[in-house]
Design a protein around this motif. Structure first.
Motif, PDB file in Angstrom:
ATOM      1  N   ALA A 179     -15.506   0.662  28.319  1.00  0.00           N
ATOM      2  CA  ALA A 179     -14.151   0.110  28.262  1.00  0.00           C
ATOM      3  C   ALA A 179     -14.100  -1.166  27.434  1.00  0.00           C
ATOM      4  O   ALA A 179     -13.166  -1.372  26.645  1.00  0.00           O
ATOM      5  N   TRP A 180     -15.078  -2.033  27.591  1.00  0.00           N
ATOM      6  CA  TRP A 180     -14.996  -3.345  26.938  1.00  0.00           C
ATOM      7  C   TRP A 180     -16.038  -3.499  25.853  1.00  0.00           C
ATOM      8  O   TRP A 180     -16.429  -4.624  25.502  1.00  0.00           O
TER       9      TRP A 180
ATOM     10  N   LEU B 132      -6.687  10.427  33.860  1.00  0.00           N
ATOM     11  CA  LEU B 132      -6.081   9.446  32.965  1.00  0.00           C
ATOM     12  C   LEU B 132      -7.011   9.130  31.797  1.00  0.00           C
ATOM     13  O   LEU B 132      -6.562   8.950  30.656  1.00  0.00           O
ATOM     14  N   VAL B 133      -8.351   9.076  32.044  1.00  0.00           N
ATOM     15  CA  VAL B 133      -9.318   8.831  30.973  1.00  0.00           C
ATOM     16  C   VAL B 133      -9.279   9.969  29.956  1.00  0.00           C
ATOM     17  O   VAL B 133      -9.284   9.738  28.739  1.00  0.00           O
ATOM     18  N   ARG B 134      -9.242  11.178  30.430  1.00  0.00           N
ATOM     19  CA  ARG B 134      -9.216  12.317  29.516  1.00  0.00           C
ATOM     20  C   ARG B 134      -7.906  12.377  28.703  1.00  0.00           C
ATOM     21  O   ARG B 134      -7.906  12.686  27.518  1.00  0.00           O
TER      22      ARG B 134
ATOM     23  N   ARG C 163      -8.027   0.743  29.250  1.00  0.00           N
ATOM     24  CA  ARG C 163      -7.482   0.549  30.591  1.00  0.00           C
ATOM     25  C   ARG C 163      -7.836   1.711  31.506  1.00  0.00           C
ATOM     26  O   ARG C 163      -8.131   1.512  32.701  1.00  0.00           O
ATOM     27  N   ALA C 164      -7.834   2.925  30.974  1.00  0.00           N
ATOM     28  CA  ALA C 164      -8.181   4.086  31.794  1.00  0.00           C
ATOM     29  C   ALA C 164      -9.650   4.037  32.221  1.00  0.00           C
ATOM     30  O   ALA C 164      -9.999   4.360  33.372  1.00  0.00           O
ATOM     31  N   LEU C 165     -10.548   3.600  31.296  1.00  0.00           N
ATOM     32  CA  LEU C 165     -11.974   3.503  31.646  1.00  0.00           C
ATOM     33  C   LEU C 165     -12.206   2.419  32.697  1.00  0.00           C
ATOM     34  O   LEU C 165     -13.030   2.569  33.606  1.00  0.00           O
ATOM     35  N   GLU C 166     -11.482   1.304  32.597  1.00  0.00           N
ATOM     36  CA  GLU C 166     -11.653   0.235  33.571  1.00  0.00           C
ATOM     37  C   GLU C 166     -11.180   0.682  34.952  1.00  0.00           C
ATOM     38  O   GLU C 166     -11.800   0.357  35.974  1.00  0.00           O
TER      39      GLU C 166
END
Length: 306
Positions: free
Chosen positions: A279-280, A239-241, A254-257
């Motif tokens: 992410a943040w 999902l991150v990629r 959101r994917a990184l979290e």
């Protein structure tokens, strides 16, 4: 000699006078009676004729009915003919003509007949009997109609081919031994090529149909579900990629979290902290940082076997 000539001249004069008197009497009788009469018993007389009475198969035949009607006793408009021409058929509508002469009317009905069926082929003597003609009429002052019948003369039909010629007829061809057929292209090769093309076209049609069909919706209605056999960490990494490739900042955060959460569950706090920081972060997550983190997570998955 002179006396003989006088006698001859007198005889001629007497003959001429007699003829003139008879003619005058006949004219008076005709004019006074309104035309020739038909007698007291028969108010209608008629004849039925066929022309020609002998003909070749499939030739047209003309039929004619002639009626002489006493109009003082029968209304000509009340006359109705019922002609039976079986096995012949009428080729055109009947033609009716009427000629009046005083109290006498002459009616004429003309038919054109023909027959092309096997029933009209000459058999035996070739004699064909047609049905009669029914003449229906109503006398003046009468309530019930009267009827009379006229008969056709028999027809004789002859064939167009002499029977002797039929007996002597023979085939005008003979049997010959023909060589075996030859082909420019082998029929077997044509069959194989045609079969291969048919399979190729069928496969292409199937692909096009599958692309147009809503397979996900069909699978959902049929109760089928796609089973993702990847681990939660592998799904989070994928999902991150995907979000990084799409360029969406919100989806990327959101994917990184989610990846950070999965890393904490797998007891990798260092990588989890890096994922949360990316992410943040105040700025948009940098692609290089996301790429290096993804590589580290992928190496971790390969080492630990998911």
């Amino acid at each position: 000699m002179v006396t003989g000539r006088r006698l001859f001249a007198a005889g001629v004069v007497v003959a001429v006078l007699a003829a003139a008197i008879l003619g005058l009497v006949a004219w008076r009788t005709w004019d006074g009676a309104g035309g020739p009469g038909l007698g007291e018993e028969e108010p209608i007389v008629g004849t039925a004729l066929l022309e020609p009475e002998g003909h070749l198969f499939a030739d047209a035949v003309r039929a004619r009915v002639e009626l002489i009607v006493d109009t003082t006793r029968v209304d000509p408009d009340s006359i109705d003919l019922g002609a039976n021409f079986e096995p012949y058929a009428e080729l055109q509508p009947v033609k009716r003509t009427r000629v009046d002469n005083g109290s006498v009317a002459r009616l004429r009905y003309d038919y054109l007949l023909g027959c092309l069926t096997s029933r009209c082929l000459p058999k035996g003597s070739g004699r064909v009997e047609l049905g009669g003609v029914a003449v229906n009429f109503t006398r003046r002052g009468a309530v019930e109609p009267d009827a009379s019948t006229l008969d056709w003369v028999p027809l004789r039909v002859a064939g167009r081919i002499d029977p002797n010629a039929l007996e002597q007829a023979a085939l005008r061809s003979d049997l010959r031994s023909l060589p075996p057929p030859s082909y420019t292209v082998s029929p077997r090769a044509v069959e194989l090529v045609a079969l291969a093309l048919a399979l190729l076209f069928a496969l292409g049609a199937a692909v096009l149909i599958l692309r147009l069909l809503p397979l996900d919706r069909l699978a959902e209605r049929l109760g089928a579900r796609f089973v993702d056999r990847r681990s939660s960490l592998e799904q989070a990494l994928a999902l991150v990629r995907e979000s990084s490739a799409s360029g969406s900042t919100d989806e990327g955060r959101r994917a990184l979290e989610r990846l950070a959460v999965e890393l904490r569950r797998s007891e990798n706090p260092v990588l989890a902290a890096d994922a949360s920081r990316l992410a943040w972060s105040q700025d948009r997550p940098v692609a290089t940082g996301v790429g290096s983190l993804s590589d580290e997570v992928e190496r971790l998955i390969s080492e630990n076997g998911r």
